[in-house]
Design an enzyme around this catalytic site. Structure first.
Site: not given
Length: 208
Positions: A97-100, A138, A166, A168
């Protein structure tokens, strides 16, 4: 068996070029994170961790160094008039995941209607890996896979379904392990005809 002469550009689907830090800079960054987390990067168990993480990242994020156009370079045109749906389901993948920067993993299902040629079946699995081995959402990954298929094959339509868990969401935040996220993207008759969507989803779900 022939190579298709047309090679549509997929530049818009590849990651933009940036200055890549040196291996030493990457390892120093890992050591900083270890110290920030509260541990001692100089202790025996962590002494070689920055180097190990840098090597692991080269594999985990190898998709940044790969070109989807080269993955889909060969189209086989001698298919004896076959024009029905081609479906490869249950393609396993691992991404982050690019956020976490937490992992997410699951399966991709890809179908298309050929129009003058088909891909080698292994190419679809490799295409999934190209985009999975990058920092992702995703939703974006689903759209990128479909766009690459449409740009390269000029098929009569394609469908991509991804289902993933996920970390996260499972190991932090709301902490709901086992929850699956499902994303879909359609083109051609899959997009315009609900019956085609239903047929695709039925074949994906059929485990007999």
């Amino acid at each position: 068996m022939k190579k298709s002469a047309a090679k549509p550009k997929l530049a818009a689907l590849t990651a933009p070029a940036i200055r890549r830090p040196s291996r030493a800079e990457a390892e120093a960054a890992v050591a900083t994170l270890l110290a920030w987390a509260g541990d001692n990067p100089a202790r025996e168990g962590l002494r070689d961790t920055p180097a190990r993480v840098a090597r692991a990242y080269e594999e985990i994020f190898a998709g940044y160094q790969q070109d989807p156009a080269s993955i889909l370079d060969t189209v086989f045109e001698d298919v004896s008039g076959y024009g029905e749906m081609v479906l490869v389901r249950d393609i396993p993948f691992f991404s982050h995941c690019e956020h976490h920067m937490a992992p997410f993993f699951g399966k991709a299902h890809i179908a298309y209607y050929p129009d003058g040629g088909v891909f080698g079946l292994s190419k679809l699995g490799r295409l999934v890996d190209v985009y999975a081995r990058r920092l992702q959402t995703q939703e974006t990954m689903t759209a990128q896979i479909l766009a690459a298929l449409d740009a390269r094959l000029h098929s009569r339509g394609a469908a991509v379904l991804i289902e993933a868990e996920h970390m996260c969401m499972s190991m932090r935040g709301v902490r709901k392990p086992g929850a699956l996220t499902v994303t879909l993207q359609f083109s051609g008759p899959f997009k315009s005809d609900p019956a085609e969507q239903a047929r695709f989803l039925s074949l994906v779900r059929d485990r007999r």
